[in-house]
Design an enzyme around this catalytic site. Structure first.
Site, PDB file in Angstrom:
ATOM      1  N   CYS A  76       0.854  -1.192   0.000  1.00  0.00           N
ATOM      2  CA  CYS A  76       0.000   0.000   0.000  1.00  0.00           C
ATOM      3  C   CYS A  76       0.889   1.240   0.000  1.00  0.00           C
ATOM      4  O   CYS A  76       1.278   1.700  -1.052  1.00  0.00           O
ATOM      5  CB  CYS A  76      -0.981   0.001   1.166  1.00  0.00           C
ATOM      6  N   CYS A 130       3.214   1.995   3.082  1.00  0.00           N
ATOM      7  CA  CYS A 130       3.960   2.046   4.335  1.00  0.00           C
ATOM      8  C   CYS A 130       5.172   2.953   4.111  1.00  0.00           C
ATOM      9  O   CYS A 130       5.824   2.882   3.067  1.00  0.00           O
ATOM     10  CB  CYS A 130       4.395   0.653   4.752  1.00  0.00           C
TER      11      CYS A 130
END
Lengths: 215, 110
Positions: free
Chosen positions: A111, A113
């Site tokens: 995603c 991070c």
């Protein structure tokens, strides 16, 4: 309903997602699950207090202080905690050092991070499908898109972040920066250079690297 | 991957106020122990993957749309905010905006 004029008879209606977020906030506040003041504090922190200037300070210190550099490469968490930079989500920070033989670049293929305490909220391109897919597959081409061309003998290593581990790139100290103090050094460290999609800037605003919009 | 590369203009941290709001809500719920950050990442990455099947996500508005979708699903499953509740309170907010004179602060009716 769209409005055509500037003299609205009533308050401008927020977008659908904005109204849904307001609804969630109202419901959770009524149930005592969140405190609106805590939300304001979180927004203020990420909007005004945390940003790439934190990471740049760490990099400048690492360039100036060999013991600090050694410590942060060996185990970054305690060193960063001492500076007040720690992950609110309990994640671990790992600092990876660029050398003439290895350039490091960070991505999150899952995603987005990202080392929030050191760099703040990631830029749009870091969250895009294009970067997340291409950084692993063709990192040199991605670097070229960012205007970075590395010598053939420099290998590129891509680090994939997770919920638990976040990476910060320690760029190579630019030539000609020997006499600079930590403040002046920090000014050479862009956000992108700590993600690995740029190099640290040359002192006198010189050539060879792009400004990452971190200032 | 064209306009996202080689930019030099500074960008706002959050493009829209609601992006900041939904981010803060999620962080606050995590810090209150409602879910772990690993669980959040697992769910959020599932949403991104699903939404990215039909079109390439640019990491802008579509990113926070996916974020909101994920948070709504987690809160619905946990029984903290059902879709019906969200729809009702959303409608209340909409009515409040439409009945508040322009320039006045908007509040929910009692």
């Amino acid at each position: 309903m769209p409005h055509d004029h500037s003299d609205h008879p009533h308050a401008l209606l927020p977008s659908d997602p904005a109204l849904r977020v307001k609804a969630l906030e109202t419901i959770l506040t009524r149930k005592g699950l969140i405190d609106p003041a805590a939300l304001d504090e979180i927004i203020d922190t990420y909007q005004n207090k945390i940003g790439p200037q934190n990471g740049a300070r760490v990099i400048a210190r690492a360039w100036s202080d060999p013991a600090f550099k050694k410590a942060i490469l060996a185990d970054a968490d305690p060193v960063l905690a001492e500076l007040g930079y720690y992950g609110r989500q309990g994640e671990h920070m790992v600092v990876v050092e660029n050398t003439p033989t290895q350039h490091n670049m960070v991505v999150c293929t899952l995603c987005s991070c990202y080392p929030w305490p050191l760099l703040g909220i990631p830029p749009g391109w870091y969250k895009s499908d294009a970067y997340r897919a291409r950084a692993v597959r063709e990192p040199r081409k991605v670097l070229a898109d960012f205007g970075v061309t590395l010598p053939a003998e420099t290998a590129v290593r891509v680090w994939d972040s997770t919920a638990e581990v976040r990476y910060l790139v320690l760029p190579m100290r630019p030539a000609g920066s020997e006499d600079l103090d930590e403040d002046a050094l920090a000014a050479l460290v862009s956000r992108d250079s700590m993600i690995g999609t740029a190099l640290a800037s040359a002192p006198s605003g010189g050539s060879g690297s792009i400004i990452g919009g971190s200032s | 991957m064209s306009d996202c590369i080689g930019h030099s203009a500074p960008e706002p941290v959050f493009e829209e106020p609601w992006h900041a709001q939904v981010f803060a809500l999620t962080v606050a719920l995590n810090e209150a122990g409602r879910f772990s950050w690993s669980d959040w990442v697992a769910r959020f990455s599932q949403t991104l993957r699903r939404n990215g099947l039909s079109r390439e996500l640019d990491g802008g508005a579509d990113y926070f749309d996916a974020w909101l979708e994920t948070l709504e699903a987690i809160l619905a499953e946990a029984g903290n905010a059902s879709p019906q509740e969200v729809a009702l309170v959303r409608r209340d907010w909409e009515e409040a905006y439409l009945s508040t004179p322009h320039g006045d602060p908007v509040h929910l009716a009692g």
